[in-house]
Write an enzyme that holds these catalytic residues in place. Structure first.
Site, mmCIF file in Angstrom:
data_model
loop_
_atom_site.group_PDB
_atom_site.id
_atom_site.type_symbol
_atom_site.label_atom_id
_atom_site.label_comp_id
_atom_site.label_asym_id
_atom_site.label_seq_id
_atom_site.Cartn_x
_atom_site.Cartn_y
_atom_site.Cartn_z
ATOM 1 N N ILE A 131 0.832 -1.209 0.000
ATOM 2 C CA ILE A 131 0.000 0.000 0.000
ATOM 3 C C ILE A 131 0.865 1.257 0.000
ATOM 4 O O ILE A 131 0.665 2.180 -0.780
ATOM 5 C CB ILE A 131 -0.947 0.021 1.216
ATOM 6 C CG1 ILE A 131 -1.825 -1.242 1.230
ATOM 7 C CG2 ILE A 131 -1.810 1.274 1.202
ATOM 8 C CD1 ILE A 131 -2.703 -1.402 -0.008
ATOM 9 N N THR A 132 1.844 1.276 0.897
ATOM 10 C CA THR A 132 2.719 2.442 0.974
ATOM 11 C C THR A 132 4.051 2.035 1.578
ATOM 12 O O THR A 132 4.155 1.029 2.286
ATOM 13 C CB THR A 132 2.078 3.570 1.816
ATOM 14 O OG1 THR A 132 2.896 4.734 1.752
ATOM 15 C CG2 THR A 132 1.918 3.156 3.263
ATOM 16 N N GLN A 133 5.065 2.833 1.282
ATOM 17 C CA GLN A 133 6.411 2.550 1.768
ATOM 18 C C GLN A 133 6.985 3.795 2.435
ATOM 19 O O GLN A 133 7.008 4.869 1.847
ATOM 20 C CB GLN A 133 7.310 2.117 0.613
ATOM 21 C CG GLN A 133 8.737 1.800 1.026
ATOM 22 C CD GLN A 133 9.532 1.148 -0.087
ATOM 23 O OE1 GLN A 133 8.983 0.769 -1.121
ATOM 24 N NE2 GLN A 133 10.824 1.009 0.113
ATOM 25 N N GLY A 134 7.407 3.628 3.689
ATOM 26 C CA GLY A 134 8.004 4.730 4.420
ATOM 27 C C GLY A 134 9.489 4.517 4.612
ATOM 28 O O GLY A 134 10.073 3.563 4.082
ATOM 29 N N ALA A 135 10.118 5.401 5.375
ATOM 30 C CA ALA A 135 11.554 5.304 5.590
ATOM 31 C C ALA A 135 11.927 4.079 6.419
ATOM 32 O O ALA A 135 12.971 3.460 6.202
ATOM 33 C CB ALA A 135 12.060 6.573 6.285
ATOM 34 N N LEU A 138 3.822 -0.902 4.440
ATOM 35 C CA LEU A 138 2.469 -1.270 4.834
ATOM 36 C C LEU A 138 1.822 -2.078 3.716
ATOM 37 O O LEU A 138 1.762 -1.628 2.567
ATOM 38 C CB LEU A 138 1.630 -0.023 5.122
ATOM 39 C CG LEU A 138 0.196 -0.289 5.597
ATOM 40 C CD1 LEU A 138 0.209 -0.930 6.987
ATOM 41 C CD2 LEU A 138 -0.619 0.989 5.613
ATOM 42 N N ASP A 191 3.179 12.004 15.682
ATOM 43 C CA ASP A 191 3.116 12.386 14.260
ATOM 44 C C ASP A 191 1.663 12.645 13.862
ATOM 45 O O ASP A 191 1.148 12.038 12.919
ATOM 46 C CB ASP A 191 3.733 11.291 13.390
ATOM 47 C CG ASP A 191 3.910 11.722 11.932
ATOM 48 O OD1 ASP A 191 3.960 12.942 11.679
ATOM 49 O OD2 ASP A 191 3.992 10.848 11.053
#
Length: 271
Positions: A35-39, A43, A167
């Protein structure tokens, strides 16, 4: 007698998908969708126990630039810390995803999948519709006032149980659709800003009862509204009003917020 092995089945292709733990690539499981990629984490959307139960899979892959022992300790600490915060919030009635499972050694946390969209997307859509229709700010904005008050109420409940998010932005607030009550065969009309506020992404959260840190939480949220939704910033006072009603210590935190704002202005002036 030789036992036949089941050949591995490749999941649906995901561009640049990292190597997930073998548990999630077993032939009988639903292939996780990135779904998404962070540092720090990725996810995925997957399923829990049954194909009909969607879940969110948060995976922290190992970092090759860190020492292996340090990397494992950090991953373990962050997975357990996030899970403990979520369990505590859930137990105290704060609207957050439920924890389904975790493996701190392999770096993954499986939680409830929250249907709906993030507040950032819904609010921008609502503001755009009003702008296109030529409706001025402050005119017929009860729907927005209701959203802001629900946000303040949810953050107040979070702080009341001794948790600081770390956050707070409109990208970490979900709008989960309310269950519709059908009357005489007619379901009520959906509104863009309708839904229950659910707090998500507790990767930077901590169990903290310091009023200063609570005030910083609110300041980050206020700045998020100012930068991402400037046409809604004037109603942030509704967030603070609902926060004060939701959290008994709200007045003290709001006084601290004034100090945090002042320091923020000084930093801006000094560059």
């Amino acid at each position: 007698m030789e036992v036949q092995t089941i050949p591995p089945v490749d999941p649906a292709p995901i561009s640049d998908r990292p190597s997930l733990p073998a548990t999630f690539l077993y032939p009988s499981s639903t292939p996780p969708q990135l779904i998404t990629q962070g540092a720090e984490a990725l996810l995925f959307r997957s399923t829990y126990l049954l194909p009909e139960i969607p879940c969110a899979l948060k995976y922290r892959p190992s970092k090759p630039y860190r020492h292996p022992i340090l990397d494992q300790r950090l991953t373990k600490h962050r997975i357990l810390s996030e899970a403990r915060v979520l369990v505590k919030c859930r137990k105290e009635g704060v609207p957050v995803p439920a924890v389904y499972a975790l493996d701190e050694l392999n770096g993954w946390l499986m939680i409830e999948w929250i249907e709906g969209e993030v507040v950032r997307v819904r609010l921008n859509e609502w503001l755009k519709r009003r702008k296109d229709a030529g409706i001025q700010e402050g005119v017929d904005d009860n729907e927005l006032v209701g959203l802001m008050r629900r946000v303040g109420d949810a953050v107040g409940k979070l702080h009341a149980v001794g948790v600081v998010h770390g956050d707070l932005t409109t990208s970490n607030l979900m709008l989960r659709p309310w269950s519709k009550e059908v009357i005489n065969g007619i379901a009520p009309e959906d509104k863009v800003l309708d839904g229950e506020i659910v707090l998500i992404d507790f990767g930077l959260a901590s169990q903290n009862s310091q009023d200063e840190d609570r005030a910083v939480d609110l300041y980050v949220l206020e700045r998020a509204f100012g930068s991402t939704h400037p046409r809604a910033e004037s109603l942030f006072k509704e967030v603070l009003s609902a926060y004060r009603e939701s959290f008994k210590g709200g007045n003290v935190v709001l006084k601290k917020l004034e100090d945090v704002r002042m320091r923020g202005r000084k930093r801006s002036m000094l560059g």
